[in-house]
Design an enzyme around this catalytic site. Structure first.
Site, PDB file in Angstrom:
ATOM      1  N   GLY A 107      -9.511  59.621 -29.325  1.00  0.00           N
ATOM      2  CA  GLY A 107      -9.563  58.344 -28.603  1.00  0.00           C
ATOM      3  C   GLY A 107      -9.879  57.192 -29.534  1.00  0.00           C
ATOM      4  O   GLY A 107      -9.529  56.036 -29.263  1.00  0.00           O
TER       5      GLY A 107
ATOM      6  N   ASN B 247      -6.088  62.972 -23.658  1.00  0.00           N
ATOM      7  CA  ASN B 247      -6.287  61.516 -23.707  1.00  0.00           C
ATOM      8  C   ASN B 247      -5.142  60.791 -24.403  1.00  0.00           C
ATOM      9  O   ASN B 247      -4.927  59.598 -24.165  1.00  0.00           O
ATOM     10  CB  ASN B 247      -7.621  61.176 -24.394  1.00  0.00           C
ATOM     11  CG  ASN B 247      -7.769  61.833 -25.748  1.00  0.00           C
ATOM     12  OD1 ASN B 247      -7.741  63.065 -25.844  1.00  0.00           O
ATOM     13  ND2 ASN B 247      -7.921  61.046 -26.787  1.00  0.00           N
TER      14      ASN B 247
ATOM     15  N   GLY C 287       0.415  55.338 -35.440  1.00  0.00           N
ATOM     16  CA  GLY C 287      -0.927  55.705 -34.963  1.00  0.00           C
ATOM     17  C   GLY C 287      -0.936  56.992 -34.148  1.00  0.00           C
ATOM     18  O   GLY C 287       0.118  57.572 -33.856  1.00  0.00           O
TER      19      GLY C 287
ATOM     20  N   LYS D 297     -15.230  49.403 -19.140  1.00  0.00           N
ATOM     21  CA  LYS D 297     -13.794  49.571 -18.875  1.00  0.00           C
ATOM     22  C   LYS D 297     -13.599  50.542 -17.720  1.00  0.00           C
ATOM     23  O   LYS D 297     -12.824  50.287 -16.792  1.00  0.00           O
ATOM     24  CB  LYS D 297     -13.075  50.106 -20.123  1.00  0.00           C
ATOM     25  CG  LYS D 297     -12.813  49.048 -21.170  1.00  0.00           C
ATOM     26  CD  LYS D 297     -11.827  49.525 -22.227  1.00  0.00           C
ATOM     27  CE  LYS D 297     -12.496  50.274 -23.329  1.00  0.00           C
ATOM     28  NZ  LYS D 297     -11.620  50.546 -24.484  1.00  0.00           N
TER      29      LYS D 297
ATOM     30  N   CYS E  24      -7.925  55.512 -21.400  1.00  0.00           N
ATOM     31  CA  CYS E  24      -7.648  56.936 -21.155  1.00  0.00           C
ATOM     32  C   CYS E  24      -8.631  57.594 -20.185  1.00  0.00           C
ATOM     33  O   CYS E  24      -8.235  58.322 -19.277  1.00  0.00           O
ATOM     34  CB  CYS E  24      -7.637  57.700 -22.473  1.00  0.00           C
ATOM     35  SG  CYS E  24      -8.908  57.200 -23.633  1.00  0.00           S
TER      36      CYS E  24
ATOM     37  N   HIS F 272     -10.166  64.553 -23.194  1.00  0.00           N
ATOM     38  CA  HIS F 272     -11.415  64.016 -22.641  1.00  0.00           C
ATOM     39  C   HIS F 272     -11.820  64.833 -21.406  1.00  0.00           C
ATOM     40  O   HIS F 272     -10.963  65.210 -20.592  1.00  0.00           O
ATOM     41  CB  HIS F 272     -11.224  62.565 -22.177  1.00  0.00           C
ATOM     42  CG  HIS F 272     -11.104  61.567 -23.285  1.00  0.00           C
ATOM     43  ND1 HIS F 272     -11.358  61.854 -24.606  1.00  0.00           N
ATOM     44  CD2 HIS F 272     -10.789  60.242 -23.248  1.00  0.00           C
ATOM     45  CE1 HIS F 272     -11.187  60.758 -25.334  1.00  0.00           C
ATOM     46  NE2 HIS F 272     -10.841  59.765 -24.534  1.00  0.00           N
TER      47      HIS F 272
ATOM     48  N   ARG G 277      -5.844  43.941 -19.725  1.00  0.00           N
ATOM     49  CA  ARG G 277      -6.067  44.785 -18.538  1.00  0.00           C
ATOM     50  C   ARG G 277      -6.726  44.063 -17.372  1.00  0.00           C
ATOM     51  O   ARG G 277      -6.398  44.306 -16.225  1.00  0.00           O
ATOM     52  CB  ARG G 277      -6.933  45.999 -18.911  1.00  0.00           C
ATOM     53  CG  ARG G 277      -6.185  47.018 -19.728  1.00  0.00           C
ATOM     54  CD  ARG G 277      -7.077  48.190 -20.028  1.00  0.00           C
ATOM     55  NE  ARG G 277      -6.423  49.068 -20.981  1.00  0.00           N
ATOM     56  CZ  ARG G 277      -7.060  49.765 -21.909  1.00  0.00           C
ATOM     57  NH1 ARG G 277      -8.377  49.691 -22.005  1.00  0.00           N
ATOM     58  NH2 ARG G 277      -6.391  50.519 -22.736  1.00  0.00           N
TER      59      ARG G 277
HETATM   60  C1  11C Z   1     -11.860  56.265 -26.671  1.00  0.00           C
HETATM   61  N1  11C Z   1     -11.174  55.498 -24.490  1.00  0.00           N
HETATM   62  O1  11C Z   1     -11.814  57.439 -26.282  1.00  0.00           O
HETATM   63  C2  11C Z   1     -11.222  55.162 -25.891  1.00  0.00           C
HETATM   64  C3  11C Z   1      -9.885  54.907 -26.476  1.00  0.00           C
HETATM   65  O2  11C Z   1      -9.156  50.802 -24.410  1.00  0.00           O
HETATM   66  O3  11C Z   1      -7.352  51.907 -24.809  1.00  0.00           O
HETATM   67  C4  11C Z   1      -9.004  53.968 -25.703  1.00  0.00           C
HETATM   68  C5  11C Z   1      -9.292  52.539 -25.977  1.00  0.00           C
HETATM   69  C6  11C Z   1      -8.548  51.685 -25.010  1.00  0.00           C
HETATM   70  O4  11C Z   1     -12.413  55.921 -27.711  1.00  0.00           O
END
Ligand code: 11C
Length: 345
Positions: free
Chosen positions: A159, A322, A12, A219, A128, A248, A99
């Protein structure tokens, strides 16, 4: 000499950066196992110039593993992280699966490295967009106290994974060529509707929750409170996807616990804080931008201004790669902290 390291999700967007980061850090690896879904098993990935065959991520593949870096999606982590722990591995999980579990430390080493000591086999790597923000918030909180944070994000498509990067590229090309296209991935692969990302801005990252915020926004809110040990902190977030490949960006408003006499004081604080590079010279048009931060581990901070109405409030612009500080580098940093704190058997 070294550890048996497993990387789950090696093919990935994040997995590839994990391998690169382990290489760059010269991480002490005695044995490397690359694991992925049955679809990717049998393919190869390159580590230190050598081809390594990817094995299927089955429970038995974790026999003898010391450190398992997971980045293959929440359901894989849910199913396999306990299997890895059962076999003696410490799991560093880059998904949202664990988490908010109170038995699982959620760690950004510059902010709460000591929390690693409380792990029960799994350590979670935050989202991220959360990571890059808390790296900048931590020194502000330590010096002045922190009351309120309002963040708006400008997030890159990487991301959302390798397929989202492809979608941005193919859509951009289709539009430039005047061709038809059908959005299939963004804003969220598992949601019902898909929208154009090329030449657009989409105010949805992940799925909407019942309270009207997206999961990405929640999140940022919940993880920030947990990492900073500040359940009382007021945090609001609006997360937006832009047609940027990697990096980001965030516009962050902070209300501090006390007045700050000069802007220079905050700039000096950022300069002297671990993991932060200050890029803030408006006279010379110096400020952070994602295209300049790609491939770098630091969090870049600039455009620091005092709020025009509140003496104790400031606006910051925070940018980071990111896939690195937001994912692979933070995970490898946690692994290095495990070694430094002598928490591996
Ligand atoms: C994004 N932040 O930019 C998300 C990717 O919970 O680890 C990371 C998703 C995560 O789409």
């Amino acid at each position: 000499n070294g550890f048996h390291v497993a990387v789950v999700g090696a093919t990935g967007a994040v997995g590839q950066q994990m391998l690169k980061t382990l290489e760059e850090r010269n991480f002490p690896i005695a044995k490397l196992s690359l694991l992925a879904s049955s679809r990717s098993a049998g393919k190869t990935a390159v580590y230190n110039g050598e081809e390594v065959i990817i094995q299927e991520a089955l429970p038995e593949a974790f026999e003898g593993v010391d450190i398992a870096l997971f980045s293959a999606g929440g359901s894989i982590s849910k199913a396999l992280a306990p299997e890895a722990v059962k076999r003696g591995a410490v799991v560093i999980d880059n998904t949202s699966a664990y988490r908010m579990d109170e038995n699982v430390p959620l760690v950004v080493p510059e902010v709460n490295e000591e929390d690693i000591r409380n792990h029960n086999g799994i350590i979670a790597n935050p989202n991220c967009s959360t990571i890059q923000m808390v790296v900048a918030l931590k020194p502000l909180h330590e010096k002045y106290g922190l009351n309120k944070v309002i963040v708006s994000t400008y997030q890159a498509v990487s991301g959302a994974g390798a397929k989202a990067i492809e979608e941005l590229k193919s859509q951009s090309q289709a539009i430039l060529d005047g061709k038809e296209f059908t959005p299939e991935i963004l804003p969220c692969a598992s949601d019902e509707k898909h929208y154009q990302i090329a030449f657009n801005a989409v105010p949805q990252i992940d799925k909407f929750q019942e309270n009207g915020y997206t999961f990405e926004e929640m999140k940022m809110i919940n993880e920030t409170k947990k990492i900073m040990h500040m359940p009382q902190l007021e945090v609001a977030a609006t997360c937006v996807r832009l047609p940027v490949e990697t990096g980001h960006s965030e516009s962050v408003y902070v209300e501090l616990g006390e007045n700050v006499s000069s802007l220079e004081e905050i700039k000096d604080l950022m300069t002297s804080s671990e993991g932060i590079t200050l890029q803030d010279d408006p006279q010379n048009q110096i400020y952070p931008m994602p295209a300049h931060c790609v491939g770098k581990n630091d969090v870049f901070v600039g455009r620091i201004r005092r709020d025009l109405d509140r003496n104790n409030a400031f606006h910051l612009w925070i940018v980071s790669d990111n896939l690195l500080k937001g994912a692979a580098w933070n995970s490898v940093q946690i692994a290095e902290s495990l070694i430094k704190l002598e928490l591996l058997n």
